[in-house]
Design an enzyme around this catalytic site. Structure first.
Site, short mmCIF file in Angstrom:
data_model
loop_
_atom_site.label_atom_id
_atom_site.label_comp_id
_atom_site.label_asym_id
_atom_site.label_seq_id
_atom_site.Cartn_x
_atom_site.Cartn_y
_atom_site.Cartn_z
N GLU A 1 0.81 -0.86 0.04
CA GLU A 1 -0.54 -0.37 -0.14
C GLU A 1 1.16 1.10 0.17
O GLU A 1 0.19 2.47 -0.38
CB GLU A 1 -1.05 -0.14 1.31
CG GLU A 1 -1.82 -1.26 1.12
CD GLU A 1 -2.02 -2.16 1.39
OE1 GLU A 1 -0.54 -2.62 1.95
OE2 GLU A 1 -2.10 -3.01 1.73
N PHE B 1 -11.97 -7.59 13.34
CA PHE B 1 -10.99 -8.09 12.81
C PHE B 1 -10.36 -6.88 11.53
O PHE B 1 -11.77 -6.25 10.66
CB PHE B 1 -11.39 -9.49 12.69
CG PHE B 1 -9.60 -9.58 10.80
CD1 PHE B 1 -8.68 -10.13 11.32
CD2 PHE B 1 -10.57 -9.62 9.58
CE1 PHE B 1 -8.13 -10.87 10.32
CE2 PHE B 1 -9.48 -9.79 8.38
CZ PHE B 1 -8.29 -10.63 9.48
N GLN B 2 -9.25 -6.59 11.78
CA GLN B 2 -8.47 -5.55 10.80
C GLN B 2 -8.71 -4.15 11.22
O GLN B 2 -9.15 -3.27 9.96
CB GLN B 2 -8.41 -5.59 8.87
CG GLN B 2 -7.57 -6.60 8.69
CD GLN B 2 -7.54 -7.17 7.57
OE1 GLN B 2 -8.39 -7.12 6.98
NE2 GLN B 2 -6.56 -7.67 7.44
N LYS C 1 -18.12 -1.28 6.01
CA LYS C 1 -18.04 -1.77 4.25
C LYS C 1 -19.36 -2.19 4.71
O LYS C 1 -19.84 -2.15 3.27
CB LYS C 1 -17.50 -3.88 5.36
CG LYS C 1 -17.60 -5.05 3.85
CD LYS C 1 -17.22 -6.04 4.22
CE LYS C 1 -17.37 -6.55 3.26
NZ LYS C 1 -16.78 -7.80 3.65
N MET D 1 24.12 9.32 2.74
CA MET D 1 23.71 10.17 3.65
C MET D 1 24.54 10.35 5.12
O MET D 1 24.51 11.09 5.48
CB MET D 1 22.97 11.40 3.12
CG MET D 1 22.25 12.35 3.14
SD MET D 1 23.92 13.71 3.21
CE MET D 1 22.46 14.60 1.12
C1 TPP Z 1 12.11 5.50 5.57
C2 TPP Z 1 13.51 6.77 6.06
N1 TPP Z 1 14.47 6.09 6.77
C3 TPP Z 1 15.46 6.56 7.24
C4 TPP Z 1 15.86 7.77 6.45
C5 TPP Z 1 16.95 8.49 6.54
N2 TPP Z 1 17.96 8.74 5.29
C6 TPP Z 1 18.26 9.63 4.85
S1 TPP Z 1 18.92 9.82 3.80
C7 TPP Z 1 19.38 7.89 4.39
C8 TPP Z 1 20.72 7.18 3.43
C9 TPP Z 1 20.21 6.61 2.14
O1 TPP Z 1 21.29 5.34 1.26
P1 TPP Z 1 20.70 5.44 -0.08
O2 TPP Z 1 19.50 5.63 -0.07
O3 TPP Z 1 21.75 4.62 -0.57
O4 TPP Z 1 21.49 7.03 -1.09
P2 TPP Z 1 21.90 7.64 -0.48
O5 TPP Z 1 22.10 8.50 0.28
O6 TPP Z 1 23.95 6.47 -0.43
O7 TPP Z 1 22.82 7.79 -2.19
C10 TPP Z 1 19.03 7.34 5.47
C11 TPP Z 1 19.34 6.21 6.36
C12 TPP Z 1 14.89 8.00 5.48
N3 TPP Z 1 15.73 9.23 5.28
N4 TPP Z 1 13.81 7.57 5.64
#
Ligand code: TPP
Lengths: 564, 155
Positions: free
Chosen positions: A50, A112-113, A162, A477
């Site tokens: 979803e 349920f749900q 529903k 990042m």
């Molecule tokens: C759902 C979610 N969980 C955690 C984060 C925190 N976060 C921001 S950037 C990042 C790293 C992303 O890694 P990747 O997709 O490999 O991209 P890169 O920075 O290496 O280009 C994380 C964990 C987020 N933005 N969203």
């Protein structure tokens, strides 16, 4: 004639001109799925999770000017959709999300749900409704679309038990709806517009700063005209890229945490700041105390609550950006006065000096693929004319910095919530909306795994998305912040045990490519883009030590960038 | 506000989500059954109050909003206090209630329940005046407000 609630829902969606419903079935929505089975005209897209449905609807909405529509079941269906709803909410994306609910007599019984979908989504929707009587269904849906798409847009949830989908009522879909408690302002105050234009003309060091509001409000043409007439420098936020052509010389690049040197310096030193459809987000302002210390500020926004929320402004204008920009152009033409050309020439000279820093330069002479170069090559290979979605992380910033968006609604990313997992499903929504267009999803090996299951949806519907995976084997990042601010303690930011992405793509019935050498980047794009009807997963093994520059550290002002 | 299920929780949710504080809140349907009227007391700097006003106005269920403190207005709150009342003390409590224009609305051999209406500080003063009396229970309605003069909050 009397129709069941399920049929009424389908008819309402058709009357709203909905083309696609992104959804996933379940017990509480079985009547609705039965009604969908029996009709023609509405296309239901079956996702694999979803969250994917909400991001796909969101991508559809961002790349068109139409609301995205989602249909999910009660309980886990609704909770899975929450991330996507919050993502849309933070970026003001019009969306109508229909959630199934347990039958009315069971509500509150821990059935349920059952979850309190209205309660769970309340803080991340523009508005939501629980429909308890089939007689209210059509009017509620009309209101939902009206609220989602007018004023500052946003997601609206309609929770339908529903039994309501089974009960019958006379079907009548109102042409128009009025709500005494909801009256979005459209036209800006004319007096304020005049004051604003006069202030703008008095500037010696003007700066135009625009955000996602210009894209959402379809004000790009007017913005471009006004900016060209004034001859002022312009910057866009991450959400606002494409509102003004990035290849134009008046464009000084994106601003903010990873903005260009010239954009941030011009912000810091300007004497009149013209903010349009932007909300002075903390990623843009840096330290508020140090923000634009010498500027008088004009702020145009459709949402009164955005004005003077973070930064006190001098001339606030509440209104739809398109209308206000039109009015500004008109007032400008009426006034005899011209901008101060002499001062402006000095200002541009200064900006050009800042530009010479060439803050986005990178060294691509080595053996390793530089991620920036991949984006630059993507830009060339697609003639700058692709729709580009992204996930969240370094790759997102590089895409924003190196793909020069000349048109609005081409750059699709989760700016406000920063939702990893957004990119691929959003690309599906974009591709549905623009079947002939090139749609690229710039992602990282971390993000792409958050909604990877949608590769299956892409196969089912033949979506030829080009996935550009900048694979640095790191949550890049996070690693960058740990390098800068935690003395290189790389806690949980290394991604071990990555899948073989080529095999993974193939397992899902798509084409996979590994690209490991700089000289292979360009040919790889040529090959991938040549496969018009195939999804291609391009796995670029990139330099893992690369960081996003420039960068404004937390607590610093816009003039305190780390350059390299 | 629209007299809808959930309208109150939207307001309460807004305050908690944005870290604003609610000092008191009262709400009840009006003579027009489709509308309910809420009086909400909060505190903050001018900037925060401006944000609160704007954010409340953004809620789709909020029909009209007025900052009563911008003009002359009346604030009233009702309080019920149940106190320990025996012997000589009963006369004293009666007198005190009279001074504050309160009424004794329930009596037992050992207790009085006193009803008192007024602005918040008057109710506070009454509680203070009860020092030395054992207060068994108090309940306050929260503030209701209305503007003075001919101005009225209507649709
Ligand atoms: C759902 C979610 N969980 C955690 C984060 C925190 N976060 C921001 S950037 C990042 C790293 C992303 O890694 P990747 O997709 O490999 O991209 P890169 O920075 O290496 O280009 C994380 C964990 C987020 N933005 N969203």
């Amino acid at each position: 004639m009397e129709l069941t609630g399920a049929d009424i829902l389908v008819e309402c969606l058709k009357k709203e001109g909905v083309e696609f419903v992104f959804g996933y079935p379940g017990g509480a929505v079985l009547h609705i799925y039965d009604a969908l089975y029996n009709q023609k005209g509405l296309n239901h897209i079956l996702v694999r999770h979803e969250q994917g449905a909400t991001h796909a609807a969101d991508g559809y909405a961002r790349s068109t000017d139409k609301p995205g529509v989602v249909l999910v079941t009660s309980g886990p269906g609704a909770t899975n959709a929450v991330t996507g709803i919050a993502t849309a909410y933070m970026d003001s994306i019009p969306m109508v999300v229909i959630t199934g609910q347990v039958p009315t007599p069971l509500i509150g019984n821990d059935a349920f749900q059952e979850v309190d979908s209205v309660g769970i989504t309340r803080p991340c929707v523009k508005h939501n409704f629980l429909v308890k009587d089939v007689k209210d269904l059509a009017l509620t849906l009309k209101k939902a679309f009206y609220v989602a798409t007018t004023g500052r847009p946003g997601p609206v949830v309609v929770d339908i038990p529903k039994d309501v989908t089974q009960h019958k009522a006379e079907f009548h879909y109102p042409e128009k709806v009025e709500m005494r408690s909801y009256n979005p302002v459209v036209r800006g105050h004319v007096g304020q517009v005049k004051r604003a234009v006069k202030l703008m003309l008095s500037a010696k060091r003007p700066m135009i700063y625009t955000g996602g509001g210009v894209i959402l409000g379809d004000g790009s043409t007017e913005l471009t005209e006004l900016t060209r007439r004034l001859g002022y420098p312009i910057t866009n936020t991450l959400m606002g890229l494409g509102a003004y052509p990035a290849t134009d010389k008046q464009f000084v690049g994106m601003l903010g945490m990873h903005g260009t040197y010239e954009a941030n310096m011009a912000m810091h030193h300007c004497d009149v700041l013209i903010a349009i459809g932007a909300r002075f987000d903390d990623r843009v302002t840096g330290n508020i105390e140090k923000f634009c210390p010498t500027a008088k500020i004009v702020h145009v926004d459709i949402d009164p609550a955005s004005i003077s929320k973070n930064i006190k402004v001098d001339v606030p204008i509440v209104g739809c950006v398109k209308n206000v920009l039109e009015d500004m152009i008109r007032v400008l033409a009426e006034l005899e006065q011209q901008p101060d050309r002499e001062a402006l020439a000095d200002w541009w000279k200064q900006i050009e000096e800042w530009r010479e820093t060439d803050c986005l330069k990178y060294d691509d002479s080595g053996e390793l693929i530089k991620p920036q170069m991949v984006i630059a090559k993507l830009y060339e290979a697609t003639n700058g004319d692709a729709y580009v979605t992204s996930d969240v992380g370094q790759h997102q910033m590089w895409a924003a910095q190196y793909y020069k968006f000349d048109k609005p609604r081409r750059w699709i990313n989760s700016g406000g919530l920063g939702t990893m997992g957004f990119g691929l499903p959003a690309a599906m929504g974009v591709q549905f909306a623009h079947p002939e267009a090139t749609v690229a999803c710039v992602t990282g090996e971390g993000s792409v795994q958050m909604c990877i299951q949608e590769l299956s949806t892409c196969l089912q519907y033949g979506l030829p998305i080009k996935i550009v995976n900048l694979n640095n084997r790191y949550l890049g990042m996070v690693r960058q912040w740990q390098q800068f601010f935690y003395d290189g303690r790389y806690s949980m930011s290394y991604m071990d045990a990555l899948p073989d992405f080529v095999k993974l793509a193939e397992a899902y019935g798509h084409v996979g490519m590994n690209i490991e050498r700089p000289e292979d980047v360009e040919p790889a794009f040529k090959e991938a883009l040549g496969m018009k009807n195939r999804l291609v997963f391009m796995n670029f093994i990139t330099d893992q030590t690369e960081n996003v520059y420039p960068m404004i550290p937390a607590g610093a002002g816009l003039n305190e960038m780390i350059l390299v | 506000m629209e007299n809808e299920a959930g309208a109150l929780s939207r307001v309460a949710g807004l305050f908690s989500a944005r870290g604003y504080n609610i000092e008191s809140l009262t709400v009840a349907p009006t003579e027009d059954a489709s509308l309910s009227r809420m009086t909400l007391v909060t505190r903050g700097s001018d900037e925060i109050l401006e944000q609160i006003t704007k954010q409340l106005n953004k809620l789709v269920d909020v029909v009209k909003l007025l900052d009563l403190t911008e003009g002359p207005h009346i604030e009233r709150e009702m309080m019920l206090v149940k106190v320990h009342a025996v012997g000589e003390h009963r006369h004293e409590l009666k007198r005190l209630a009279d001074i504050f224009r309160g009424r004794i609305v329930d009596v037992t051999p050992h207790t009085y329940t006193i009803e008192l209406t007024g602005a918040g500080d008057k109710l506070d003063a009454f509680i203070e005046a009860l020092a030395g009396t054992t207060i068994l229970e108090t309940v306050r309605s929260g503030v209701s407000g209305i503007s003075r003069g001919e101005k009225s909050l209507r649709l």
